[in-house]
Write an enzyme that holds these catalytic residues in place. Structure first.
Site, short mmCIF file in Angstrom:
data_model
loop_
_atom_site.label_atom_id
_atom_site.label_comp_id
_atom_site.label_asym_id
_atom_site.label_seq_id
_atom_site.Cartn_x
_atom_site.Cartn_y
_atom_site.Cartn_z
CE1 TYR A 252 -2.75 -3.50 0.69
CE2 TYR A 252 -3.63 -2.37 3.15
CZ TYR A 252 -3.32 -3.43 1.70
OH TYR A 252 -4.72 -4.26 2.21
CG HIS B 234 -0.89 -8.86 0.47
ND1 HIS B 234 -0.65 -7.53 1.19
CD2 HIS B 234 -1.85 -8.82 0.43
CE1 HIS B 234 -1.55 -6.89 0.04
NE2 HIS B 234 -2.14 -7.86 0.15
#
Length: 263
Positions: A41, A103
């Site tokens: 991000y 992730h």
């Protein structure tokens, strides 16, 4: 290994796309206690700065906030897990991150090598808990065989238009929370007839219905992204809405095919 000691509030804050620390600070002031970010991000420093401001103003105690980040798929070799986690800690301004996820089990992910490196993160005080994200049931079972640490959370896309089979049941069976991201279907819940009709019945918004529907499911918590104070407040308030079993059943019965973030 089961029964991790990690509990989440029904609604946390997904931070993908948030680039202003003031949003994080406001969320904490309003009562958010679960902040979710990720290396990819590119805003861990934003989350860290917002948390630091809230701590400095005594809006929140550090022990009351769960901060989670995720190691991206290109950094899942053992040496990269450690290096990038160290960098994440620095950006977040934390000595110990509460929860660190794998992730996605793709690219450099190798369960035999990656997962022991996550165990080491706990042993060495880099994180308190290990999580996984976007795993299948088979991948979860493999991870459970290898990890010394319990899976503390599994994060997956979960919303009215995408209700993955078997994952919530697995989470319940093994005593960890399922953390649902993209709960508002990327904004599309407003256009889903069943959701809109339930919202009209309760004189509320489709977004509130979607979050209340998720909150009605035992073992499932959610992390909608919001930037404005009004949306932050609305998302917290949504879980107070009590849907009837017929309402929940209508949404449960929707076609489950619109995945927003496929591999």
């Amino acid at each position: 290994m089961d029964a991790p000691s990690l509990e989440f509030p029904p609604v946390g804050l997904g931070t993908m796309g948030i680039d202003d620390p003031a949003v994080i600070e406001t969320a904490l002031e309003l009562g958010y206690r679960h902040l979710d970010t990720a290396q990819i991000y590119e805003n861990e420093s934003v989350v860290g700065e917002g948390l630091a401001r809230a701590l400095e103003s005594n809006a929140v105690d550090r022990d009351d906030v769960t901060v989670a980040t995720k190691v991206w798929a290109d950094s899942l070799a053992p040496e990269d897990v450690r290096r990038t986690t160290r960098e994440s800690r620095e950006r977040l301004g934390l000595e110990t991150v509460d929860l660190i996820y794998v992730h996605r089990p793709i690219d450099t992910y190798d369960p035999e090598r990656t997962l022991p490196a996550f165990d080491d993160l706990v042993a060495d005080g880099f994180t308190r808990h290990v999580g996984v994200s976007n795993f299948t049931v088979d991948e979860l079972e493999r991870a459970r065989e290898i990890l010394d640490e319990p899976i503390a959370a599994h994060q997956v896309e979960y919303h009215p238009l995408f209700q993955p089979e078997g994952l919530l049941e697995h989470a319940r069976e093994h005593g960890y929370p399922l953390v649902g991201y993209a709960p508002l279907s990327g904004g599309r819940v407003r256009d889903v007839e069943a959701v809109a009709e339930v919202a009209a019945k309760h004189d509320t918004t489709p977004e509130a219905v979607a979050l209340a529907w998720l909150a009605s499911k035992e073992g499932l918590v959610t992390i909608p992204k919001a930037s404005s104070r009004a949306h932050l407040e609305a998302n917290l308030e949504a879980v107070e809405l009590e849907l009837e079993s017929a309402d929940i059943g209508r949404i449960d019965g929707l076609e489950r095919e619109e995945e927003l973030f496929p591999e």
